[in-house]
Design a protein around this motif. Structure first.
Motif, PDB file in Angstrom:
ATOM      1  N   LEU A 241     -58.029  -7.918   1.197  1.00  0.00           N
ATOM      2  CA  LEU A 241     -58.919  -9.188   1.297  1.00  0.00           C
ATOM      3  C   LEU A 241     -60.183  -8.882   1.863  1.00  0.00           C
ATOM      4  CD1 LEU A 241     -56.114 -11.748   2.173  1.00  0.00           C
ATOM      5  CD2 LEU A 241     -57.536 -11.628   0.143  1.00  0.00           C
ATOM      6  N   ILE A 242     -59.959  -8.002   3.164  1.00  0.00           N
ATOM      7  CA  ILE A 242     -61.332  -7.771   3.851  1.00  0.00           C
ATOM      8  C   ILE A 242     -62.449  -6.959   2.884  1.00  0.00           C
ATOM      9  CG2 ILE A 242     -62.381  -6.184   5.443  1.00  0.00           C
ATOM     10  CD1 ILE A 242     -59.637  -6.698   7.345  1.00  0.00           C
ATOM     11  N   LEU A 243     -61.827  -6.290   2.037  1.00  0.00           N
ATOM     12  CA  LEU A 243     -63.010  -5.587   1.176  1.00  0.00           C
ATOM     13  C   LEU A 243     -63.390  -6.562   0.164  1.00  0.00           C
ATOM     14  CD1 LEU A 243     -64.040  -2.962  -0.077  1.00  0.00           C
ATOM     15  CD2 LEU A 243     -61.863  -2.810  -1.520  1.00  0.00           C
ATOM     16  N   SER A 244     -62.723  -7.412  -0.473  1.00  0.00           N
ATOM     17  CA  SER A 244     -63.190  -8.487  -1.266  1.00  0.00           C
ATOM     18  C   SER A 244     -64.355  -9.483  -0.602  1.00  0.00           C
ATOM     19  CB  SER A 244     -62.119  -9.559  -1.930  1.00  0.00           C
ATOM     20  OG  SER A 244     -61.425 -10.284  -0.843  1.00  0.00           O
ATOM     21  N   GLN A 245     -64.054  -9.674   0.736  1.00  0.00           N
ATOM     22  CA  GLN A 245     -65.260 -10.518   1.433  1.00  0.00           C
ATOM     23  C   GLN A 245     -66.538  -9.550   1.459  1.00  0.00           C
ATOM     24  OE1 GLN A 245     -64.415 -13.905   1.836  1.00  0.00           O
ATOM     25  NE2 GLN A 245     -62.990 -13.002   0.701  1.00  0.00           N
ATOM     26  N   VAL A 246     -66.115  -8.240   1.608  1.00  0.00           N
ATOM     27  CA  VAL A 246     -67.502  -7.605   1.793  1.00  0.00           C
ATOM     28  C   VAL A 246     -68.140  -7.367   0.627  1.00  0.00           C
ATOM     29  CG1 VAL A 246     -68.063  -4.988   2.325  1.00  0.00           C
ATOM     30  CG2 VAL A 246     -66.464  -6.117   3.872  1.00  0.00           C
ATOM     31  N   VAL A 247     -67.464  -7.553  -0.396  1.00  0.00           N
ATOM     32  CA  VAL A 247     -68.296  -7.393  -1.777  1.00  0.00           C
ATOM     33  C   VAL A 247     -68.603  -8.431  -1.810  1.00  0.00           C
ATOM     34  CG1 VAL A 247     -67.783  -7.232  -4.309  1.00  0.00           C
ATOM     35  CG2 VAL A 247     -66.411  -5.670  -2.799  1.00  0.00           C
TER      36      VAL A 247
ATOM     37  N   TYR B 169     -72.212  -4.714   8.621  1.00  0.00           N
ATOM     38  CA  TYR B 169     -72.539  -3.686   9.738  1.00  0.00           C
ATOM     39  C   TYR B 169     -71.461  -3.944  10.696  1.00  0.00           C
ATOM     40  CZ  TYR B 169     -74.469  -1.954  14.300  1.00  0.00           C
ATOM     41  OH  TYR B 169     -74.646  -1.208  15.331  1.00  0.00           O
ATOM     42  N   ASP B 170     -70.563  -4.775  10.884  1.00  0.00           N
ATOM     43  CA  ASP B 170     -69.465  -4.939  11.810  1.00  0.00           C
ATOM     44  C   ASP B 170     -68.159  -4.013  10.820  1.00  0.00           C
ATOM     45  OD1 ASP B 170     -70.515  -6.219  13.607  1.00  0.00           O
ATOM     46  OD2 ASP B 170     -69.551  -8.244  13.093  1.00  0.00           O
ATOM     47  N   VAL B 171     -68.110  -4.184   9.528  1.00  0.00           N
ATOM     48  CA  VAL B 171     -67.272  -3.464   8.998  1.00  0.00           C
ATOM     49  C   VAL B 171     -67.348  -2.115   8.902  1.00  0.00           C
ATOM     50  CG1 VAL B 171     -66.155  -3.303   6.581  1.00  0.00           C
ATOM     51  CG2 VAL B 171     -66.588  -5.582   7.500  1.00  0.00           C
ATOM     52  N   ALA B 172     -68.546  -1.792   8.605  1.00  0.00           N
ATOM     53  CA  ALA B 172     -68.801  -0.303   8.701  1.00  0.00           C
ATOM     54  C   ALA B 172     -68.592   0.499  10.036  1.00  0.00           C
ATOM     55  CB  ALA B 172     -70.624  -0.144   8.406  1.00  0.00           C
ATOM     56  N   LEU B 173     -68.613  -0.119  11.177  1.00  0.00           N
ATOM     57  CA  LEU B 173     -68.354   0.160  12.374  1.00  0.00           C
ATOM     58  C   LEU B 173     -66.939   0.167  12.760  1.00  0.00           C
ATOM     59  CD1 LEU B 173     -71.244  -0.778  14.759  1.00  0.00           C
ATOM     60  CD2 LEU B 173     -70.956   1.316  13.471  1.00  0.00           C
ATOM     61  N   GLY B 174     -66.116  -0.524  11.674  1.00  0.00           N
ATOM     62  CA  GLY B 174     -64.830  -0.732  11.874  1.00  0.00           C
ATOM     63  C   GLY B 174     -64.349  -1.600  12.994  1.00  0.00           C
TER      64      GLY B 174
END
Length: 441
Positions: free
Chosen positions: A379-385, A436-441
């Motif tokens: 779900l997190i990945l889908s929101q990033v897309v 940016y936040d997701v990229a930094l985990g």
């Protein structure tokens, strides 16, 4: 090729040709009758603002900070109302949905990448809705997620059957499910007995939203998740199911009625989103449960907190209805994008099954490999897309509706263009921060 109407090429075919201009607006009837004929598309759009993907932020916000983030829900809803009004304006003025407009305005080397990004956004949207529906089936009936995901594919045939009966039947299904959601949350809030004075105060802005880092983060999440790309394509397509007059006066009235439809529907969506937050505040926050990580966690906690076995059932029913609604509208948005960008016309059954298969496959793979816990990461990945694709939908929309050569007399007023441009910059900025936040985990 440069045309007098401002578009590089003529529109090849109408959006959603099988239901194009199939709903009569009663040109000779009263204004109320004409307005009622326009009621429907706005509620299909509103579904995207209360889908399972939005539940997490509302639950987390209410559990952590009580009613304080209701102001952010209101602010984000106002942003949505303005941007969706541009979608109706584009459709009525140009006769194009957003996908067709991008194809007809931009060279192929620009339009084709936009199409690919839009398809990725549709898949990501459908993925979130499929998982949300499967969770609802699991909570209510104990159906394993991997089986529930396949059950969601049945809505493909439901849409076809309803469209064959008429587009009004599709709208009737959506509105009926929205009514069920509203009743479920109404009953749960009555059980929770919230502090209504604090609820009203929550709609006013406070300094803490900016000063408290965690509150600000959740506020950014609520705003950033407000406008999803598929809703912009969807609204600009389904408005054209109305058979309004083609003269300037009829188009202007159609724009007014369509805008009222979407505005009222989105205010209804605000009540649902606010209800989720109010429920979380009145139950979890009041009981000191300030961290709600998963939807199923909230489901389990409702019964002991409210003292009623009915509460989690109502929660599950609302989630299931929300997921079913969202899968229907996401599938329709996929059709609009595919037909609009590349004028690809294939069997309706095959087209919908293709869109749904592309969403089901990654969900099944993740569940088989990592189990139910993997759905959260998916779900997190889908929101990033979705975050990545959003500017590629909003910016063209604002550009097109601000162009007099493309919109004629229905060009957006300067104040609306400026405000929507500012909203676009804000939302894009928030989504860049999310990446940016997701990229930094």
């Amino acid at each position: 090729m440069s045309l007098m109407n401002g578009w590089r090429q003529d529109r090849e075919a109408p959006s959603l040709s099988e239901v194009y201009r199939t709903v009569s607006v009663g040109l000779g009837g009263t204004r109320l009758r004409r307005f009622l004929a326009f009621v429907g598309p706005g509620y299909l759009v509103a579904v995207g603002y209360m889908d399972p993907g939005n539940w997490a932020t509302s639950l987390a916000g209410g559990a952590a900070f009580g009613y304080a983030l209701l102001f952010i829900a209101l602010l984000s809803n106002i942003m949505a109302i303005l941007l969706q009004s541009l979608c109706a304006r584009l459709a009525i003025a140009s006769g194009r949905d957003l996908a067709q407009a991008c194809r007809d305005a931009f060279p192929a080397w620009v339009a084709r990448p936009l199409w690919i990004l839009a398809e990725l956004a549709i898949i990501a949207t459908d993925l979130a809705e499929v998982i949300g529906t499967a969770i609802g089936l699991n909570l209510l009936f104990g159906i394993p997620l991997e089986i529930g995901i396949f059950i969601t594919a049945a809505d493909v045939f439901l849409i076809l059957w309803l469209q064959n009966k008429g587009f009004r039947w599709v709208e009737a299904l959506i509105i009926a499910l929205l009514a069920v959601i509203a009743v479920c949350f109404g009953l749960q809030i009555a059980m929770a007995d919230p502090d209504w004075g604090a609820v009203i105060a929550g709609f006013a802005p406070t300094r803490e939203i900016v000063l408290d880092q965690q509150m600000l983060y959740l506020a950014l999440g609520i705003i950033g998740a407000t406008v999803m790309p598929h809703n912009l394509y969807l609204h600009s397509g389904i408005v054209q199911t109305r058979d309004f007059g083609r003269d300037a006066a009829s188009r202007r009235e159609a724009l007014t009625l369509a805008t009222w439809d979407s505005t009222i529907a989105l205010m209804f969506a605000l009540t649902i989103n606010a209800s989720i937050l109010i429920l979380a505040a009145a139950t979890f926050h009041r009981a000191g449960v300030t961290e709600i990580a998963e939807i199923d966690q909230a489901h389990l906690l409702l019964e002991p907190l409210l003292g009623s076995a009915l509460a989690p059932i109502l929660f599950g029913v609302a989630l299931l209805c929300s997921g079913l609604n969202a899968t229907v509208t996401a599938t329709m948005a996929g059709q609009i994008v595919m037909e609009g960008f590349v004028a690809l016309r294939i069997s309706p059954v095959l087209r919908r099954l293709l869109t749904r298969t592309l969403a089901i496959l990654p969900a099944i793979i993740v569940i088989l490999i990592w189990g139910n816990e993997g759905t959260g990461k998916l779900l997190i990945l889908s929101q990033v897309v979705l975050s990545f694709q959003l500017p590629f939908a909003i910016v063209p929309l604002v550009m097109f509706t601000a162009s007099r050569s493309k919109m004629g007399g229905l060009v957006a007023p300067s104040w609306l263009t400026v405000v929507c441009a500012m909203i676009a910059v804000l939302i894009v900025g928030l989504n860049v921060k999310l990446l940016y936040d997701v990229a930094l985990g």
